[in-house]
Write an enzyme that holds these catalytic residues in place. Structure first.
Site, mmCIF file in Angstrom:
data_model
loop_
_atom_site.group_PDB
_atom_site.id
_atom_site.type_symbol
_atom_site.label_atom_id
_atom_site.label_comp_id
_atom_site.label_asym_id
_atom_site.label_seq_id
_atom_site.Cartn_x
_atom_site.Cartn_y
_atom_site.Cartn_z
ATOM 1 N N ARG A 20 0.870 -1.179 0.000
ATOM 2 C CA ARG A 20 0.000 0.000 0.000
ATOM 3 C C ARG A 20 0.906 1.228 0.000
ATOM 4 N NH1 ARG A 20 2.429 2.057 3.689
ATOM 5 N NH2 ARG A 20 0.861 3.693 3.735
ATOM 6 N N ALA A 35 0.960 5.159 -2.176
ATOM 7 C CA ALA A 35 0.825 5.494 -3.602
ATOM 8 C C ALA A 35 2.023 5.063 -4.464
ATOM 9 C CB ALA A 35 0.541 6.991 -3.737
ATOM 10 N N ARG A 84 -7.500 -0.279 -6.732
ATOM 11 C CA ARG A 84 -7.735 0.860 -5.823
ATOM 12 C C ARG A 84 -7.862 2.132 -6.680
ATOM 13 N NH1 ARG A 84 -4.181 1.267 -0.574
ATOM 14 N NH2 ARG A 84 -6.081 2.294 0.137
ATOM 15 N N GLN A 113 -2.078 2.677 9.966
ATOM 16 C CA GLN A 113 -0.775 2.693 9.263
ATOM 17 C C GLN A 113 0.271 3.504 10.033
ATOM 18 O OE1 GLN A 113 -3.757 3.234 7.825
ATOM 19 N NE2 GLN A 113 -3.774 2.719 5.663
ATOM 20 N N ASP A 159 -1.847 10.956 -2.251
ATOM 21 C CA ASP A 159 -2.252 9.902 -3.193
ATOM 22 C C ASP A 159 -2.598 10.458 -4.562
ATOM 23 O OD1 ASP A 159 -2.859 8.744 -0.359
ATOM 24 O OD2 ASP A 159 -2.616 7.071 -1.748
ATOM 25 N N ASN A 176 -5.242 12.608 0.400
ATOM 26 C CA ASN A 176 -4.338 11.758 1.197
ATOM 27 C C ASN A 176 -5.211 11.023 2.218
ATOM 28 O OD1 ASN A 176 -1.623 10.842 1.829
ATOM 29 N ND2 ASN A 176 -1.825 11.975 3.742
ATOM 30 N N LYS A 177 -4.583 10.185 3.006
ATOM 31 C CA LYS A 177 -5.306 9.340 3.967
ATOM 32 C C LYS A 177 -6.324 10.140 4.777
ATOM 33 C CE LYS A 177 -5.082 5.836 4.374
ATOM 34 N NZ LYS A 177 -6.097 5.071 3.574
HETATM 35 O O1 MRU Z 1 -4.467 3.381 2.174
HETATM 36 P P1 MRU Z 1 -2.988 3.550 2.080
HETATM 37 O O2 MRU Z 1 -2.232 2.981 3.232
HETATM 38 O O3 MRU Z 1 -2.443 3.078 0.753
HETATM 39 O O4 MRU Z 1 -2.787 5.129 2.121
HETATM 40 C C1 MRU Z 1 -1.496 5.654 2.032
HETATM 41 C C2 MRU Z 1 -1.465 7.119 2.162
HETATM 42 O O5 MRU Z 1 -2.467 7.782 2.301
HETATM 43 C C3 MRU Z 1 -0.117 7.761 2.019
HETATM 44 O O6 MRU Z 1 -0.041 8.914 2.793
HETATM 45 C C4 MRU Z 1 0.087 8.134 0.552
HETATM 46 O O7 MRU Z 1 -0.114 7.034 -0.277
HETATM 47 C C5 MRU Z 1 1.439 8.678 0.311
HETATM 48 S S1 MRU Z 1 2.682 7.437 0.407
HETATM 49 C C6 MRU Z 1 4.180 8.089 0.050
#
Ligand code: MRU
Length: 341
Positions: A45, A47, A87, A196, A237, A247-248
């Site tokens: 997981r 991006a 995704r 995470q 993302d 982003n998350k």
């Molecule tokens: O759902 P995830 O764990 O894939 O989400 C990840 C994030 O939101 C990260 O902050 C984003 O992908 C940037 S990673 C360098």
């Protein structure tokens, strides 16, 4: 730490992030279906990591295809369709797929025979592994100057080595600042519902002996009010042309809090995360994940039966709240419409 995603002896090798922090184990995948499944189940997981994994999934499809051109193109297309459905939010996934497909198409149009196209695709996907590492180091080098010589940095989710091939974007900035002698302590939001921050960010920072304190997502405001956060650095993302950042989930409230307290809010991301085809963040598709991620923790139900829950996996932070976007090519500032271009 080993690379998060790698390609060894014709197989995709990745850390199974669903096992962390209890176990650091790798899995080996030999088909695009297995890669798609690993992305859906979030064994991989983040991006940039899913972008590279998807490209490697195309390389696996390419290697397994017949040498007749029609069949080869069909197999690649089928793998791409499957990987695209895994995704929706991180644009890097589509970037990784499109880049490998485009490379194959160009080679076939130039009458390169299929066995050689297969080699070209493998090289293209493998190069993305190395490029991702270089890009993260450049993001780190560009962003390190923005961090204080000594202070506390708050981050959300995991935008570290585990979200990329290695080193990380937001955590890459922190690593680079520390490598340059800055004394940085990190507050890591635990990042409900999948944790995470607690499981991955804390794991990888602890492995590198970088001082980290885990906080529940609702503690950031109190820390900011007490003057205990000097800046916020997060990953992304997808970034729209106007600088809005997906982003998350939970990133947006952090940006609002940072704005209220006059604390700089930075986004660190490779240019492959910028989607100039979308004018604003309202156009970014937001993934909805399973209700179980909300109602259960580690398989244990924590919610009463029958209640409603929602589980949007990402939110959008308006560009006006973002002080700078740190990329491998430099630092973009408002007005983002011009600087991102
Ligand atoms: O759902 P995830 O764990 O894939 O989400 C990840 C994030 O939101 C990260 O902050 C984003 O992908 C940037 S990673 C360098």
């Amino acid at each position: 730490m080993q690379r998060t995603v790698d390609y060894i002896n014709g197989r995709v090798v990745m850390i199974d992030q669903t096992q962390l922090p209890a176990k650091l184990v790798s899995i080996e995948l030999s088909s695009p279906q297995e890669v798609a499944d690993a992305i859906v189940k979030m064994k991989v997981r983040g991006a940039p990591a899913i972008g590279v994994a998807a490209a490697l999934g195309i390389a696996l499809a390419s290697a397994s295809a017949n040498d007749t051109e029609d069949d080869y193109t069909h197999i690649l297309q089928r793998a791409a369709d499957m990987l695209r459905k895994t995704r929706p939010t991180a644009v890097n996934l589509f970037w990784g797929i499109d880049r490998t497909l485009r490379t194959a198409k160009e080679a076939l149009e130039n009458n390169v025979p299929v066995p050689q196209v297969k080699q070209i695709i493998e090289q293209c996907a493998v190069a993305m592994i190395e490029q991702d590492e270089e890009i993260c180091r450049s993001i780190g080098a560009n962003g390190a100057e923005l961090l204080p010589d000594e202070g506390h940095v708050l981050t959300h989710c995991n935008a570290g080595a585990l979200a990329c091939v290695s080193y990380g974007t937001a955590l890459g900035v922190i690593r680079a600042a520390i490598e340059r002698g800055k004394l940085i302590h990190v507050y890591a939001d635990e990042t409900r519902p999948r944790l995470q921050g607690m499981k991955l960010t804390c794991f990888e920072l602890a492995q590198d002996n970088i001082p980290v304190t885990a906080i529940a997502d609702n503690m950031a405001g109190m820390l900011m009010r007490k003057g205990r956060v000097d800046c916020v650095v997060v990953g992304a993302d997808r970034i729209a042309a106007n600088g809005d950042v997906a982003n998350k989930i939970g990133t947006y409230p952090l940006a609002v809090l940072a704005h209220h307290h006059g604390i700089p809010f930075y986004v660190a991301a490779p240019t492959s995360t910028i989607d100039l085809s979308l004018q604003t963040g309202d156009d970014i598709p937001i993934e909805t994940r399973s209700r179980d991620e909300m109602t259960h923790i580690e398989g244990h139900r924590i919610a009463p039966m029958g209640i409603e829950v929602i589980n949007p996996s990402f939110d959008v932070t308006p560009a006006a709240l973002v002080k700078a976007i740190i990329t491998e090519k430099g630092i973009a500032r408002a007005p983002y419409k011009q600087s991102l271009k």
